[in-house]
Design a protein around this motif. Structure first.
Motif, PDB file in Angstrom:
ATOM      1  N   LEU B  36      82.293 -18.383 -14.691  1.00 47.17           N
ATOM      2  CA  LEU B  36      83.073 -18.379 -13.446  1.00 47.17           C
ATOM      3  C   LEU B  36      83.662 -16.998 -13.244  1.00 47.17           C
ATOM      4  O   LEU B  36      84.104 -16.358 -14.203  1.00 47.17           O
ATOM      5  CB  LEU B  36      84.187 -19.427 -13.516  1.00 47.17           C
ATOM      6  CG  LEU B  36      83.729 -20.870 -13.260  1.00 47.17           C
ATOM      7  CD1 LEU B  36      84.724 -21.866 -13.827  1.00 47.17           C
ATOM      8  CD2 LEU B  36      83.536 -21.112 -11.756  1.00 47.17           C
ATOM      9  N   PRO B  37      83.671 -16.517 -12.006  1.00 50.03           N
ATOM     10  CA  PRO B  37      84.208 -15.167 -11.789  1.00 50.03           C
ATOM     11  C   PRO B  37      85.702 -15.114 -12.093  1.00 50.03           C
ATOM     12  O   PRO B  37      86.428 -16.084 -11.889  1.00 50.03           O
ATOM     13  CB  PRO B  37      83.925 -14.903 -10.313  1.00 50.03           C
ATOM     14  CG  PRO B  37      83.599 -16.216  -9.695  1.00 50.03           C
ATOM     15  CD  PRO B  37      83.155 -17.139 -10.777  1.00 50.03           C
ATOM     16  N   GLU B  38      86.145 -13.962 -12.569  1.00 44.68           N
ATOM     17  CA  GLU B  38      87.566 -13.723 -12.835  1.00 44.68           C
ATOM     18  C   GLU B  38      88.392 -13.945 -11.573  1.00 44.68           C
ATOM     19  O   GLU B  38      87.971 -13.559 -10.472  1.00 44.68           O
ATOM     20  CB  GLU B  38      87.770 -12.261 -13.266  1.00 44.68           C
ATOM     21  CG  GLU B  38      87.475 -11.977 -14.713  1.00 44.68           C
ATOM     22  CD  GLU B  38      88.404 -12.735 -15.651  1.00 44.68           C
ATOM     23  OE1 GLU B  38      89.636 -12.662 -15.466  1.00 44.68           O
ATOM     24  OE2 GLU B  38      87.882 -13.442 -16.547  1.00 44.68           O
ATOM     25  N   GLY B  39      89.546 -14.534 -11.745  1.00 42.34           N
ATOM     26  CA  GLY B  39      90.482 -14.629 -10.628  1.00 42.34           C
ATOM     27  C   GLY B  39      90.148 -15.685  -9.600  1.00 42.34           C
ATOM     28  O   GLY B  39      90.747 -15.726  -8.532  1.00 42.34           O
ATOM     29  N   VAL B  40      89.201 -16.531  -9.920  1.00 40.34           N
ATOM     30  CA  VAL B  40      88.822 -17.580  -8.976  1.00 40.34           C
ATOM     31  C   VAL B  40      89.259 -18.943  -9.497  1.00 40.34           C
ATOM     32  O   VAL B  40      89.074 -19.258 -10.675  1.00 40.34           O
ATOM     33  CB  VAL B  40      87.290 -17.569  -8.739  1.00 40.34           C
ATOM     34  CG1 VAL B  40      86.809 -18.899  -8.169  1.00 40.34           C
ATOM     35  CG2 VAL B  40      86.909 -16.422  -7.808  1.00 40.34           C
ATOM     36  N   VAL B  41      89.894 -19.724  -8.633  1.00 43.02           N
ATOM     37  CA  VAL B  41      90.123 -21.141  -8.910  1.00 43.02           C
ATOM     38  C   VAL B  41      89.084 -21.879  -8.080  1.00 43.02           C
ATOM     39  O   VAL B  41      89.150 -21.892  -6.846  1.00 43.02           O
ATOM     40  CB  VAL B  41      91.550 -21.565  -8.512  1.00 43.02           C
ATOM     41  CG1 VAL B  41      91.705 -23.080  -8.640  1.00 43.02           C
ATOM     42  CG2 VAL B  41      92.571 -20.850  -9.382  1.00 43.02           C
ATOM     43  N   TYR B  42      88.111 -22.464  -8.764  1.00 43.93           N
ATOM     44  CA  TYR B  42      86.959 -22.993  -8.034  1.00 43.93           C
ATOM     45  C   TYR B  42      87.093 -24.492  -7.801  1.00 43.93           C
ATOM     46  O   TYR B  42      86.883 -25.295  -8.712  1.00 43.93           O
ATOM     47  CB  TYR B  42      85.669 -22.675  -8.788  1.00 43.93           C
ATOM     48  CG  TYR B  42      84.434 -22.924  -7.920  1.00 43.93           C
ATOM     49  CD1 TYR B  42      84.305 -22.297  -6.682  1.00 43.93           C
ATOM     50  CD2 TYR B  42      83.429 -23.795  -8.330  1.00 43.93           C
ATOM     51  CE1 TYR B  42      83.201 -22.521  -5.880  1.00 43.93           C
ATOM     52  CE2 TYR B  42      82.314 -24.025  -7.525  1.00 43.93           C
ATOM     53  CZ  TYR B  42      82.208 -23.383  -6.309  1.00 43.93           C
ATOM     54  OH  TYR B  42      81.114 -23.608  -5.505  1.00 43.93           O
ATOM     55  N   LEU B  43      87.441 -24.842  -6.596  1.00 45.33           N
ATOM     56  CA  LEU B  43      87.622 -26.259  -6.246  1.00 45.33           C
ATOM     57  C   LEU B  43      86.554 -26.689  -5.240  1.00 45.33           C
ATOM     58  O   LEU B  43      86.818 -27.433  -4.313  1.00 45.33           O
ATOM     59  CB  LEU B  43      89.038 -26.473  -5.690  1.00 45.33           C
ATOM     60  CG  LEU B  43      90.180 -26.068  -6.628  1.00 45.33           C
ATOM     61  CD1 LEU B  43      91.527 -26.404  -5.997  1.00 45.33           C
ATOM     62  CD2 LEU B  43      90.052 -26.750  -8.002  1.00 45.33           C
ATOM     63  N   ASP B  44      85.345 -26.189  -5.446  1.00 50.45           N
ATOM     64  CA  ASP B  44      84.249 -26.573  -4.565  1.00 50.45           C
ATOM     65  C   ASP B  44      83.021 -27.011  -5.360  1.00 50.45           C
ATOM     66  O   ASP B  44      81.892 -26.971  -4.858  1.00 50.45           O
ATOM     67  CB  ASP B  44      83.910 -25.424  -3.611  1.00 50.45           C
ATOM     68  CG  ASP B  44      83.493 -25.947  -2.230  1.00 50.45           C
ATOM     69  OD1 ASP B  44      83.405 -27.184  -2.062  1.00 50.45           O
ATOM     70  OD2 ASP B  44      83.262 -25.126  -1.335  1.00 50.45           O
ATOM     71  N   GLY B 373      91.427 -16.331  -3.688  1.00 53.67           N
ATOM     72  CA  GLY B 373      90.660 -16.745  -4.870  1.00 53.67           C
ATOM     73  C   GLY B 373      90.659 -18.229  -5.127  1.00 53.67           C
ATOM     74  O   GLY B 373      90.127 -18.679  -6.141  1.00 53.67           O
ATOM     75  N   VAL B 374      91.259 -19.005  -4.245  1.00 52.47           N
ATOM     76  CA  VAL B 374      91.229 -20.458  -4.397  1.00 52.47           C
ATOM     77  C   VAL B 374      90.169 -20.999  -3.442  1.00 52.47           C
ATOM     78  O   VAL B 374      90.343 -20.994  -2.224  1.00 52.47           O
ATOM     79  CB  VAL B 374      92.594 -21.098  -4.094  1.00 52.47           C
ATOM     80  CG1 VAL B 374      92.502 -22.620  -4.162  1.00 52.47           C
ATOM     81  CG2 VAL B 374      93.632 -20.583  -5.082  1.00 52.47           C
ATOM     82  N   ILE B 375      89.044 -21.429  -4.014  1.00 51.12           N
ATOM     83  CA  ILE B 375      87.896 -21.793  -3.188  1.00 51.12           C
ATOM     84  C   ILE B 375      87.790 -23.299  -3.032  1.00 51.12           C
ATOM     85  O   ILE B 375      87.484 -24.026  -3.975  1.00 51.12           O
ATOM     86  CB  ILE B 375      86.595 -21.224  -3.791  1.00 51.12           C
ATOM     87  CG1 ILE B 375      86.709 -19.693  -3.894  1.00 51.12           C
ATOM     88  CG2 ILE B 375      85.394 -21.627  -2.934  1.00 51.12           C
ATOM     89  CD1 ILE B 375      85.490 -19.032  -4.490  1.00 51.12           C
ATOM     90  N   GLY B 376      88.098 -23.753  -1.816  1.00 53.28           N
ATOM     91  CA  GLY B 376      87.812 -25.123  -1.416  1.00 53.28           C
ATOM     92  C   GLY B 376      86.918 -25.007  -0.200  1.00 53.28           C
ATOM     93  O   GLY B 376      86.353 -23.949   0.056  1.00 53.28           O
TER      94      GLY B 376
END
Lengths: 426, 426
Positions: B36-44, B373-376
């Motif tokens: 997972l890329p740095e600094g990303v919160v992946y909510l997708d 960086g929060v991906i929804g």
């Protein structure tokens, strides 16, 4: 000008002649753009094309960067959503199609269902589909579904044509809705005159669907000047898109507005991201899209199209004919002692880029050849197929292949039990 | 035993509480198996799952070795022909299916057409299909084709159910052939009781087709104990198979012999390499195969299933509920000042692994979150979707996401023109 008797000419050919031909071959530099294993003569590019050298890095970049880092954002940022059409536009010049006329799909079978059903529905009063008895069988299987899908409780009738008759002329009448034909036959390599046959189909008021699986990338194709209606094709053979690479669909622009897709998925919708409840076909050929495209397979195809962007298809055709003629001549000259029959038309205008030889022990002979590094394939009941992909097959390869074939036949090594037919799939 | 009022409990939570929960999370080690890329919160991950670390090397090996070196031989030597079934057998345990019951297909839309048409034909006297008005729209579009394909000149009737009515009970009668339902709703995350609903459909004499796109890998699924009939699902969401990874199809063993595929391609034939002229369905679920599978996309899926082979789905469900409950609680507690509505059911038994929030400017808010960086993602007209993939989303991620959401709302940064709605596709 000196006229040479072909039978005499072939006697003067040796391997050095072949390497000389390779030295002046304008397509020879393309061989370096493919990664082929040492010691292999690959004559199965008509079934699965070789790996372009640029593919590994491109696929890896799509996996690591577009997927791994871009994640969901790549649907916009990397142009993923548009890929089936943007990649289609890169295939268009190879088949004489315009921009916006080609779209990538799922498997060729699914895509044939998509366009053949649409075509049949454009001739609603007509109750017959025509196909070739010798088609690659999936075309016939798919047509069974088309017949049922379009015909409902009374499936459309099917008429099969064959080179031994009945002919297309015999079966074409005012009941025929659609004719589905392979431009180049998957077994014999026989090629139709695409424009001439299209004209005959149109004269009967029917539509034609061309299966280009064995011609795209092997011979020049011009769907537009032929005035054809629909086409599907395969990208994992001569186009080197990788195992199972997605099929493409083409529809003449005049059919775009009227053609109704049979598989109505959201990627073929006019406004997919508004998520409306009812299906509304997208403008143009995009309506034939179905669901989410398999993007890693598409990525490999994109990389191979970088090679094809630099290819002159007229040079491909010239070399293809030189290779297949050389092969046929050498087979005639050197294998006459054995019951090997050239099944492929000797007239160049009737031949694609492959040659089929018939031998009742074809399966075992092909296996023995593969053991010697000469890779062709076998098609039941008795055909050995050899495909000549002009971008990476050399004249010396042709020489070496016939050499190996002569050796296998002379030594009778193919009679050894390890070459006996098993449950192999290809 | 101490009882805690949830409203009080959430006030005591801070980021340190979340990192403490992560420290004791039995699934926490799985995060290292994803890139997972740095600094990303992946909510997708409910839309496109993250990249497993093992995928790059596996795909590269398939490209370089299986394709590049093995070439056509890999259809046998690397087991390519069997992949749609051998990979299907690896998905089976995730959905409560047995070996030989799951097969990989083309896109989910094509696969839904395949099984829903087969299901409808198993109830020939019945003229109605039932679906949910709020389905992922492609299910409804595909059903339009199923209605026409099965019904012929008089397409099958469609009845739509909705949580506001009519209900399934309202529409189920002796005319209903097939009910197509999403186990977990793509927008709201509402989850059906798969066994209970299946029982109700069967009581009416109809068959059920479950769309598992938003539940496979997110919640335990047991098709066998639920006695379901057919299912399709997606492998690029929670299963991390990569963009556009192939769909899967499941059919209960009792239907294998009677079910007729709608797309009759050669890979679904009983004897594909004998090349017979007529279609004859393969035994079992293999009959739902169509054409040549897209093997590079399949390869990526195989790599992700190496991760899933080690996963306990009960732990996934436990963590999923902890994450979604934490998210909902924090949203309630911290975002009460703004018109943000939790659309997802608060009762855990009715919730998948995603949470949807309604806000009339949802699109802009999601874009502003992505910039942080929060991906929804956003689903028209007004839903912000957040998926919680338990293998790589942490409790701290949930905290950070709500933090970012509060910041975006409080700062009103989302009102800036750069976040205004454009023609973006996802």
């Amino acid at each position: 000008m000196q006229s040479t008797d072909p039978a005499t000419a072939v006697q003067t050919i040796d391997r050095a002649t072949c390497t000389s031909l390779d030295a002046v071959d304008p397509l020879a530099p393309f061989r370096d753009r493919f990664s082929l294993p040492e010691g292999v003569v690959y004559l199965d590019g008509n079934s699965l094309g070789a790996l372009p050298r640029g593919t590994r890095a491109h696929v890896d970049r799509v996996v690591a960067e577009e997927w791994g880092v871009g994640l969901i954002r790549s649907w916009n940022d990397a142009g993923w959503f548009a890929k089936p059409q943007s990649v289609g536009d890169r295939i268009a010049p190879l088949i004489g199609a315009g921009p916006g006329e080609v779209v990538l799909g799922d498997s060729t079978s699914a895509s044939l269902f998509q366009v053949a059903t649409a075509a049949a529905r454009l001739r609603p009063g007509r109750r017959v589909v025509v196909a070739e008895r010798g088609s690659f069988p999936t075309d016939l299987y798919v047509l069974e579904s088309v017949q049922e899908t379009v015909g409902g409780p009374a499936p459309l009738e099917r008429r099969l044509v064959h080179e031994d008759g009945p002919t297309l002329e015999d079966v074409l009448d005012e009941d025929v809705a659609v004719v589905v034909l392979s431009h180049v036959d998957y077994r014999t390599g026989r090629m139709h005159d695409l424009a001439e046959v299209t004209r005959r189909v149109h004269d009967a008021g029917a539509l034609v669907v061309w299966d280009l699986c064995h011609s795209v990338g092997a011979v020049p194709v011009d769907l537009t000047s032929a005035d054809a209606d629909f086409a599907v094709g395969c990208t994992y053979k001569y186009l080197n898109g990788g195992p199972g690479a997605p099929s493409f669909m083409w529809a003449a622009a005049r059919h775009h507005d009227a053609a109704r897709p049979a598989l109505t998925g959201w990627h073929g919708h006019a406004r997919p991201f508004e998520f409306p409840v009812g299906f509304e076909p997208a403008p143009g050929v995009a309506r034939f899209r179905v669901g989410t495209p398999q993007l890693l397979s598409l990525a490999a195809l994109e990389a191979s199209l970088d090679v094809w962007a630099d290819v002159d298809l007229d040079l491909v055709r010239e070399k293809s004919l030189r290779l297949t003629e050389l092969f046929i001549s050498l087979v005639d000259h050197r294998l006459g002692r054995w019951p090997v029959e050239v099944v492929t038309p000797r007239r160049s205008s009737l031949r694609g880029s492959q040659v089929a030889l018939r031998h009742e022990s074809g399966y075992a002979i092909v296996q023995a050849l593969i053991e010697r590094g000469v890779i062709g394939d076998f098609r039941a009941p008795d055909l050995m197929r050899f495909g000549f992909a002009p971008l990476y097959v050399s004249h010396a390869d042709v020489w070496d292949a016939v050499d190996a074939l002569e050796d296998v036949l002379a030594s009778e090594v193919w009679r050894e039990p390890r070459f006996a037919r098993r449950g192999d799939v290809t």
